[in-house]
Design a protein around this motif. Structure first.
Motif, PDB file in Angstrom:
ATOM      1  N   LEU A 195       0.873  -1.172   0.000  1.00 48.08           N
ATOM      2  CA  LEU A 195       0.000   0.000   0.000  1.00 48.08           C
ATOM      3  C   LEU A 195       0.912   1.224   0.000  1.00 48.08           C
ATOM      4  CD1 LEU A 195      -2.762   1.417   0.334  1.00 48.08           C
ATOM      5  CD2 LEU A 195      -2.507   1.127   2.807  1.00 48.08           C
ATOM      6  N   THR A 196       1.054   1.842  -1.180  1.00 44.01           N
ATOM      7  CA  THR A 196       1.967   2.980  -1.285  1.00 44.01           C
ATOM      8  C   THR A 196       1.297   4.135  -2.008  1.00 44.01           C
ATOM      9  OG1 THR A 196       2.911   2.293  -3.411  1.00 44.01           O
ATOM     10  CG2 THR A 196       3.967   1.431  -1.431  1.00 44.01           C
ATOM     11  N   LEU A 197       1.720   5.338  -1.676  1.00 46.81           N
ATOM     12  CA  LEU A 197       1.207   6.542  -2.320  1.00 46.81           C
ATOM     13  C   LEU A 197       1.579   6.585  -3.798  1.00 46.81           C
ATOM     14  CD1 LEU A 197      -0.176   9.333  -2.037  1.00 46.81           C
ATOM     15  CD2 LEU A 197       2.071  10.262  -1.403  1.00 46.81           C
ATOM     16  N   SER A 198       2.768   6.111  -4.129  1.00 45.85           N
ATOM     17  CA  SER A 198       3.264   6.227  -5.497  1.00 45.85           C
ATOM     18  C   SER A 198       2.414   5.425  -6.475  1.00 45.85           C
ATOM     19  CB  SER A 198       4.719   5.765  -5.578  1.00 45.85           C
ATOM     20  OG  SER A 198       4.845   4.408  -5.187  1.00 45.85           O
ATOM     21  N   ILE A 199       1.994   4.224  -6.108  1.00 43.33           N
ATOM     22  CA  ILE A 199       1.174   3.406  -7.012  1.00 43.33           C
ATOM     23  C   ILE A 199      -0.128   4.119  -7.320  1.00 43.33           C
ATOM     24  CG2 ILE A 199      -0.135   1.260  -7.220  1.00 43.33           C
ATOM     25  CD1 ILE A 199       2.044  -0.152  -5.682  1.00 43.33           C
ATOM     26  N   ARG A 200      -0.739   4.722  -6.304  1.00 38.35           N
ATOM     27  CA  ARG A 200      -1.993   5.444  -6.512  1.00 38.35           C
ATOM     28  C   ARG A 200      -1.783   6.660  -7.381  1.00 38.35           C
ATOM     29  NH1 ARG A 200      -3.625  10.505  -5.817  1.00 38.35           N
ATOM     30  NH2 ARG A 200      -2.676  10.592  -3.744  1.00 38.35           N
ATOM     31  N   GLU A 201      -0.734   7.443  -7.110  1.00 40.39           N
ATOM     32  CA  GLU A 201      -0.471   8.653  -7.887  1.00 40.39           C
ATOM     33  C   GLU A 201      -0.152   8.320  -9.339  1.00 40.39           C
ATOM     34  OE1 GLU A 201       1.308  11.775  -4.554  1.00 40.39           O
ATOM     35  OE2 GLU A 201       2.681  10.431  -5.612  1.00 40.39           O
ATOM     36  N   GLN A 202       0.609   7.278  -9.568  1.00 42.09           N
ATOM     37  CA  GLN A 202       0.982   6.904 -10.927  1.00 42.09           C
ATOM     38  C   GLN A 202      -0.239   6.456 -11.730  1.00 42.09           C
ATOM     39  OE1 GLN A 202       3.865   4.074  -9.666  1.00 42.09           O
ATOM     40  NE2 GLN A 202       5.445   5.621  -9.320  1.00 42.09           N
ATOM     41  N   SER A 203      -1.123   5.688 -11.100  1.00 41.41           N
ATOM     42  CA  SER A 203      -2.334   5.240 -11.794  1.00 41.41           C
ATOM     43  C   SER A 203      -3.262   6.412 -12.086  1.00 41.41           C
ATOM     44  CB  SER A 203      -3.060   4.185 -10.949  1.00 41.41           C
ATOM     45  OG  SER A 203      -2.275   3.025 -10.810  1.00 41.41           O
ATOM     46  N   ASP A 204      -3.463   7.282 -11.110  1.00 38.35           N
ATOM     47  CA  ASP A 204      -4.318   8.452 -11.321  1.00 38.35           C
ATOM     48  C   ASP A 204      -3.765   9.365 -12.408  1.00 38.35           C
ATOM     49  OD1 ASP A 204      -6.031   7.565  -9.384  1.00 38.35           O
ATOM     50  OD2 ASP A 204      -5.517   9.085  -7.885  1.00 38.35           O
ATOM     51  N   GLY A 205      -2.434   9.398 -12.539  1.00 38.40           N
ATOM     52  CA  GLY A 205      -1.805  10.286 -13.503  1.00 38.40           C
ATOM     53  C   GLY A 205      -1.703   9.723 -14.905  1.00 38.40           C
ATOM     54  N   GLY A 206      -2.212   8.514 -15.123  1.00 36.86           N
ATOM     55  CA  GLY A 206      -2.194   7.935 -16.457  1.00 36.86           C
ATOM     56  C   GLY A 206      -0.892   7.278 -16.859  1.00 36.86           C
TER      57      GLY A 206
END
Length: 266
Positions: free
Chosen positions: A214-225
């Motif tokens: 559970l990491t912030l980076s995975i979420r940010e990368q997916s949201d950013g396309g």
């Protein structure tokens, strides 16, 4: 299916476990292994793959022949989603038969171009689209996504049972959000519990394909396309996705080629 060698469904019994994030990264990881890959977003009510693939709002597929659409391409994979057909802010107030019909149209009227693997991002639950998929096309296997918590595992079991009931091989389980590591101090903590994915895989005699943090980076990368496999290919998470992709390819190769049939118990 014409233009598709293998179909792999990525499913979960409930929403909120990161299934779409796992699906897009798994598809990109499989493409990185040298395969020709497609991604079908089967969540008619809440399509998310357009944003995850960085395909802008309002981009529409071109017509290919009389009754087919050309899939859009992003990061080297072919994609189709209801988000390409309608206003992304428009709610799909449809009953089950309409949803199943829309799914069939996207599946069968997309001009998939010589795919080795078509990954289908399934909606949550065990309803119309899942049964339509099992009835209409030969599915090579299913991947179940869950978090370690007991509530998610309850629904993941239903997903496994559903695929077994329609004779679709379950290739394995991906445990998402398995561990959180504090970015400030490095302390790790299993926020949603520990070992849930392994337990359910053992219970159903299948494989634990991988565990994702559970990491912030995975979420940010997916949201950013630009999902993790593309934006941070040297990361531990990207390596895990590639490992899951190789395990899926091995699992599909080990399955018989015959398609599933509906078989309801007493």
């Amino acid at each position: 299916m014409e233009g598709v060698k293998h179909i792999v469904a990525v499913a979960s019994g409930k929403g909120g476990v990161g299934k779409s994030t796992v699906t897009v990264n798994l598809a990109l990881a499989m493409a990185a292994e040298g395969y020709r890959v497609g991604l079908l977003d089967a969540d008619i009510y809440g399509p998310s793959q357009a944003q995850m693939l960085g395909i802008g709002e309002g981009v529409r597929p071109q017509q290919a022949g009389e009754n087919q659409f050309q899939p859009l391409e992003a990061h080297g994979i072919q994609a189709m989603s209801m988000a390409f057909m309608v206003d992304i802010n428009e709610p799909m107030v449809w009953r089950g038969p309409m949803v199943a019909g829309a799914f069939q149209q996207m599946l069968n009227q997309t001009a998939w171009d010589n795919l080795d693997y078509l990954f289908i991002d399934m909606p949550p639950g065990t309803g119309d689209i899942q049964l339509t998929l099992a009835q209409k096309v030969p599915v090579s296997g299913a991947v179940i996504v869950t978090t370690p918590q007991d509530i998610a595992l309850l629904d993941a079991r239903k997903g496994i049972e559903m695929f077994r009931k329609v004779n679709v091989p379950v290739l394995g389980v991906v445990e998402n959000m398995s561990l959180h590591v504090c970015s400030e101090c490095g302390h790790s903590e299993p926020i949603f519990g520990a070992g849930g994915g392994k337990r359910i895989a053992e219970q159903y005699q299948t494989k634990l394909l991988g565990q994702l943090p559970l990491t912030l980076s995975i979420r940010e990368q997916s949201d950013g396309g630009r999902p993790t496999v593309i934006s941070d290919p040297d990361s531990e998470a990207a390596a895990t996705f590639r490992g899951v992709a190789r395990a899926v390819a091995d699992g599909v190769a080990g399955q018989q080629s015959e398609g599933p049939t509906i078989s309801f118990g007493d």
